[in-house]
Design a protein around this motif. Structure first.
Motif, mmCIF file in Angstrom:
data_model
loop_
_atom_site.group_PDB
_atom_site.id
_atom_site.type_symbol
_atom_site.label_atom_id
_atom_site.label_comp_id
_atom_site.label_asym_id
_atom_site.label_seq_id
_atom_site.Cartn_x
_atom_site.Cartn_y
_atom_site.Cartn_z
ATOM 1 N N UNK A 52 0.847 -1.198 0.000
ATOM 2 C CA UNK A 52 0.000 0.000 0.000
ATOM 3 C C UNK A 52 0.878 1.242 0.000
ATOM 4 N N UNK A 53 0.289 2.311 -0.522
ATOM 5 C CA UNK A 53 0.899 3.639 -0.464
ATOM 6 C C UNK A 53 -0.163 4.582 0.088
ATOM 7 N N UNK A 54 0.184 5.275 1.154
ATOM 8 C CA UNK A 54 -0.719 6.249 1.764
ATOM 9 C C UNK A 54 -0.060 7.624 1.702
ATOM 10 N N UNK A 55 -0.877 8.645 1.584
ATOM 11 C CA UNK A 55 -0.378 10.020 1.721
ATOM 12 C C UNK A 55 -1.538 10.900 2.149
ATOM 13 N N UNK A 56 -1.210 11.946 2.875
ATOM 14 C CA UNK A 56 -2.247 12.880 3.312
ATOM 15 C C UNK A 56 -1.629 14.227 3.636
ATOM 16 N N UNK A 76 1.361 3.891 13.283
ATOM 17 C CA UNK A 76 -0.088 3.761 13.469
ATOM 18 C C UNK A 76 -0.716 2.943 12.339
ATOM 19 N N UNK A 77 -0.271 3.160 11.113
ATOM 20 C CA UNK A 77 -0.777 2.389 9.977
ATOM 21 C C UNK A 77 -0.427 0.906 10.127
ATOM 22 N N UNK A 78 0.782 0.620 10.565
ATOM 23 C CA UNK A 78 1.202 -0.767 10.758
ATOM 24 C C UNK A 78 0.330 -1.460 11.805
ATOM 25 N N UNK A 79 0.001 -0.743 12.856
ATOM 26 C CA UNK A 79 -0.886 -1.307 13.880
ATOM 27 C C UNK A 79 -2.258 -1.579 13.290
ATOM 28 N N UNK A 80 -2.787 -0.633 12.528
ATOM 29 C CA UNK A 80 -4.121 -0.822 11.940
ATOM 30 C C UNK A 80 -4.140 -1.958 10.916
ATOM 31 N N UNK A 81 -3.008 -2.224 10.282
ATOM 32 C CA UNK A 81 -2.904 -3.329 9.323
ATOM 33 C C UNK A 81 -2.573 -4.653 10.013
ATOM 34 N N UNK A 82 -2.346 -4.615 11.311
ATOM 35 C CA UNK A 82 -1.958 -5.768 12.149
ATOM 36 C C UNK A 82 -0.634 -6.402 11.710
ATOM 37 N N UNK A 83 0.292 -5.572 11.264
ATOM 38 C CA UNK A 83 1.633 -6.055 10.945
ATOM 39 C C UNK A 83 2.436 -6.089 12.230
ATOM 40 N N UNK A 84 3.128 -7.169 12.487
ATOM 41 C CA UNK A 84 3.845 -7.309 13.752
ATOM 42 C C UNK A 84 5.355 -7.161 13.624
ATOM 43 N N UNK A 85 5.881 -7.342 12.424
ATOM 44 C CA UNK A 85 7.315 -7.197 12.190
ATOM 45 C C UNK A 85 7.523 -6.113 11.142
ATOM 46 N N UNK A 86 8.026 -4.967 11.574
ATOM 47 C CA UNK A 86 8.130 -3.838 10.655
ATOM 48 C C UNK A 86 9.502 -3.173 10.729
ATOM 49 N N UNK A 87 9.819 -2.535 9.637
ATOM 50 C CA UNK A 87 10.954 -1.616 9.567
ATOM 51 C C UNK A 87 10.370 -0.306 9.061
ATOM 52 N N UNK A 88 10.617 0.761 9.771
ATOM 53 C CA UNK A 88 10.221 2.086 9.296
ATOM 54 C C UNK A 88 11.502 2.796 8.885
#
Length: 177
Positions: A52-56, A76-88
């Protein structure tokens, strides 16, 4: 168990690299003009495929506050997508340095945002914050500029990316079309 750390890429890193298997990498960026600002997040999997790509648009902040807000939004987006392993990952060095330092050494204008980001990390099994050069962050930069130019918020999946984003993602990770 939360793994929370910051990495600095080797100086030779000149292009975007995919995350490990079972991990989502979210690249972030902010754009601003004299009158407005925007933030963007580009999520990709271990194959480099855009999820996904989000912008606002956001209220006009200082550039560093907009960049920190982009990092917070990605978490916050990762939490809403229920992703548990992330790199920002992003190119705002001051923000990523603030995430790795003690609160007193962070820029005062982003301390609250940084604290909010850190408060979200227990939501993940692993959460890594990685500073990269702008060259490794082109799709997020493109998305932020697109949102700034159009005044629209958006969320695209990989099969409906507008041409500038599709081209930026393809150039960034040529094995994925």
């Amino acid at each position: 168990m939360v793994i929370y750390y910051i990495e600095t890429p080797p100086p030779s890193l000149l292009s975007w690299t995919p995350p490990p298997f079972n991990c989502i990498k979210i690249n972030v960026d902010a754009a601003h003009s004299d009158l407005k600002a925007s933030i963007a997040a580009v999520a990709r999997n271990h194959d480099g495929v855009v999820i996904k790509v989000w912008a606002k648009s956001i209220p006009l902040f200082s550039p560093i506050q907009a960049e920190a807000t982009a990092i917070l939004w990605a978490a916050q987006l990762a939490i809403s997508e229920t992703w548990t392993n992330i790199i920002i990952e992003g190119d705002a060095k001051l923000c990523f340095d603030a995430l790795s330092s003690t609160p007193s050494s962070a820029n005062w204008s982003i301390m609250n945002i940084i604290d909010n980001i850190k408060s979200l990390t227990p939501s993940f099994v692993s959460c890594t914050f990685l500073w990269v050069r702008r060259l490794c962050n082109i799709p997020a930069h493109t998305a932020a500029k697109l949102a700034l130019a159009t005044d629209f918020s958006f969320c695209f999946s990989s099969n409906i990316l507008p041409p500038p984003l599709r081209l930026a993602c393809m150039a960034d990770c040529p094995l994925v079309s």
